[in-house]
Design an enzyme around this catalytic site. Sequence first.
Site, PDB file in Angstrom:
ATOM      1  N   CYS A 247      -4.670   1.222  -1.529  1.00 26.05           N
ATOM      2  CA  CYS A 247      -5.697   1.996  -0.799  1.00 26.05           C
ATOM      3  C   CYS A 247      -5.593   3.476  -1.139  1.00 26.05           C
ATOM      4  O   CYS A 247      -5.739   4.339  -0.255  1.00 26.05           O
ATOM      5  CB  CYS A 247      -5.604   1.784   0.715  1.00 26.05           C
ATOM      6  SG  CYS A 247      -5.863   0.095   1.194  1.00 26.05           S
TER       7      CYS A 247
ATOM      8  N   LYS B  89       3.775  -0.163  11.363  1.00 30.55           N
ATOM      9  CA  LYS B  89       4.630   0.387  10.299  1.00 30.55           C
ATOM     10  C   LYS B  89       5.930   0.928  10.868  1.00 30.55           C
ATOM     11  O   LYS B  89       6.773   1.433  10.146  1.00 30.55           O
ATOM     12  CB  LYS B  89       3.892   1.504   9.551  1.00 30.55           C
ATOM     13  CG  LYS B  89       2.699   0.995   8.745  1.00 30.55           C
ATOM     14  CD  LYS B  89       2.135   2.071   7.877  1.00 30.55           C
ATOM     15  CE  LYS B  89       0.754   1.759   7.381  1.00 30.55           C
ATOM     16  NZ  LYS B  89       0.706   0.787   6.301  1.00 30.55           N
TER      17      LYS B  89
ATOM     18  N   GLN C 242       3.302   6.852   7.162  1.00 28.25           N
ATOM     19  CA  GLN C 242       4.497   6.485   6.378  1.00 28.25           C
ATOM     20  C   GLN C 242       5.732   7.289   6.760  1.00 28.25           C
ATOM     21  O   GLN C 242       6.792   7.090   6.176  1.00 28.25           O
ATOM     22  CB  GLN C 242       4.224   6.662   4.883  1.00 28.25           C
ATOM     23  CG  GLN C 242       3.180   5.723   4.324  1.00 28.25           C
ATOM     24  CD  GLN C 242       3.606   4.259   4.359  1.00 28.25           C
ATOM     25  OE1 GLN C 242       4.788   3.941   4.470  1.00 28.25           O
ATOM     26  NE2 GLN C 242       2.648   3.361   4.281  1.00 28.25           N
TER      27      GLN C 242
ATOM     28  N   HIS D 289      -4.210   8.256   1.290  1.00 24.78           N
ATOM     29  CA  HIS D 289      -4.705   6.901   1.560  1.00 24.78           C
ATOM     30  C   HIS D 289      -6.215   7.005   1.803  1.00 24.78           C
ATOM     31  O   HIS D 289      -6.702   8.052   2.249  1.00 24.78           O
ATOM     32  CB  HIS D 289      -3.996   6.404   2.826  1.00 24.78           C
ATOM     33  CG  HIS D 289      -4.193   4.953   3.139  1.00 24.78           C
ATOM     34  ND1 HIS D 289      -5.333   4.474   3.748  1.00 24.78           N
ATOM     35  CD2 HIS D 289      -3.391   3.874   2.952  1.00 24.78           C
ATOM     36  CE1 HIS D 289      -5.213   3.171   3.923  1.00 24.78           C
ATOM     37  NE2 HIS D 289      -4.048   2.771   3.443  1.00 24.78           N
TER      38      HIS D 289
ATOM     39  N   ASP E 129      -1.323  12.852   8.348  1.00 22.67           N
ATOM     40  CA  ASP E 129      -1.306  11.395   8.388  1.00 22.67           C
ATOM     41  C   ASP E 129       0.166  10.971   8.327  1.00 22.67           C
ATOM     42  O   ASP E 129       0.807  11.059   7.275  1.00 22.67           O
ATOM     43  CB  ASP E 129      -2.108  10.864   7.199  1.00 22.67           C
ATOM     44  CG  ASP E 129      -1.945   9.363   7.000  1.00 22.67           C
ATOM     45  OD1 ASP E 129      -1.145   8.743   7.726  1.00 22.67           O
ATOM     46  OD2 ASP E 129      -2.620   8.825   6.106  1.00 22.67           O
TER      47      ASP E 129
HETATM   48  N1  PMP Z   1      -2.290   6.351   5.806  1.00 22.72           N
HETATM   49  C1  PMP Z   1      -1.240   5.905   5.101  1.00 22.72           C
HETATM   50  C2  PMP Z   1      -0.404   6.897   4.341  1.00 22.72           C
HETATM   51  C3  PMP Z   1      -0.943   4.543   5.090  1.00 22.72           C
HETATM   52  O1  PMP Z   1       0.097   4.096   4.381  1.00 22.72           O
HETATM   53  C4  PMP Z   1      -1.747   3.648   5.824  1.00 22.72           C
HETATM   54  C5  PMP Z   1      -1.463   2.146   5.821  1.00 22.72           C
HETATM   55  N2  PMP Z   1      -1.200   1.621   4.569  1.00 22.72           N
HETATM   56  C6  PMP Z   1      -2.808   4.165   6.561  1.00 22.72           C
HETATM   57  C7  PMP Z   1      -3.058   5.514   6.526  1.00 22.72           C
HETATM   58  C8  PMP Z   1      -3.673   3.280   7.392  1.00 22.72           C
HETATM   59  O2  PMP Z   1      -2.937   2.778   8.443  1.00 22.72           O
HETATM   60  P1  PMP Z   1      -3.496   1.585   9.376  1.00 22.72           P
HETATM   61  O3  PMP Z   1      -3.960   0.529   8.421  1.00 22.72           O
HETATM   62  O4  PMP Z   1      -2.316   1.186  10.167  1.00 22.72           O
HETATM   63  O5  PMP Z   1      -4.598   2.160  10.179  1.00 22.72           O
END
Ligand code: PMP
Length: 414
Positions: free
Chosen positions: A372, A234, A211, A131, A208
């Site tokens: 993203c 999430k 997910q 991401h 990270d």
């Molecule tokens: N890493 C991953 C793998 C994600 O899916 C996301 C959210 N789509 C993020 C980071 C960022 O998370 P947040 O927007 O809750 O800070």
Amino acid sequence: MTDSVVETPPFDIEKIRADFPVLKQTVHGKPLMYLDNAATTQKPWAVIDRVHKFDSEEYGTVRRGAYFLSEGATRHFDDARKKVAVLLGTPDPNEIVFTSGTTQAINLVAHSFGKAFIGEGDEIIISNIEHHANTVPWQVVCQERGAVLKVIPVNDLGELILEEYEKLLSSRTKMVAVNHVSNALGTVNPIKEIIAMAHKVGARVLIDGAQSTPHMKLDMKVLDCDFYTFSGHKMYGPSGVGGLYGRMELLKDMPPYVTGGDMIQHVTIEKTTYNQPPSRFEAGTPPITQVIGLGAAVDYLQAVGLEKIAEYENNLLEYGTKLLNDIDSITIIGTAEHKASILSFVSDAIHPHDVVTLLDQDGIACRGGHHCAQPTMQRFQVPATTRASVSFYNKYEELDALAESLKKAIKLFS
Ligand code: PMP
């Protein structure tokens, strides 16, 4: 339903669905089918009620007041930290730092760890399926500290190539930052192996976990993890809260990232000394209500059971994969052997943005875009995908509806 094997859910699915009031509604006259859980999850009554009770009866500032409301709020706040610690498998709640979410948690580590431990010519390794939240902060750290960014390539299935990762590791590697589950492809990365390989060369590892936390049972100590991030929104909790697990011996040696109230031991005009972690990294009034809500979400997840959740979601994923593979003109992007909850796909007949607009007409909420994760899209040479991401409140029938709606959309554009 199709005649593929459908396993009975390990819990009463209708009872589970009744816990989530938002799922009851209709959209454009059709029952809502919410398949965008990788973007954000819906909240159960347990979270909604807890937040309502806290805000209407128990709200107060934390860590400061010596009066009834503040003491109670502080107790609930500390309890939430303990619950998250248990969820992530650490016996020390002080290894949990609350932030606004994964993005802020990664930035905290990148900048604080970077300042203390990363210098000119050092190396940071990420993967090709991160991401942007686990890409851009490391690019910035590299620019600021003169370090070099290296990237683990992926094979055509969307799996990290560990032989290539091994070649990138060296005594210059200071940090390896990879996701546990890719939000664009659903790949579950072999993080235990990735961590062990990094530790062999003395590197630290940030996982990270945005997910993974809602989908599987985790144990930081078994994983031997250095840093692990999560997002409340999430995992069926509120937005605006999330955090970081950090190994205490590392957190202790890291400088503050944001400074101000609450994170200090003593301030004079000349000099400030800082609190121990986690307080050192929680400057300012924290998202109090959101933390309490997150605690309730953790209770809820634990009550349903993460092993049961993983089992059922994997069955849903397998079922959905079969359905999509049976549709001509649809190609699934991300076909790793180990996947969780995510079906990302393209059709040569119709753009993902048109797909999601047409699905919406049938009450189906999916995401279309680059998620993203533009470097992932570049690797697979697609501008965007449509992504259906399941939760344990989804039903096989919703995946049937998705497949039927997709067939209709493709026909319209062919
Ligand atoms: N890493 C991953 C793998 C994600 O899916 C996301 C959210 N789509 C993020 C980071 C960022 O998370 P947040 O927007 O809750 O800070």
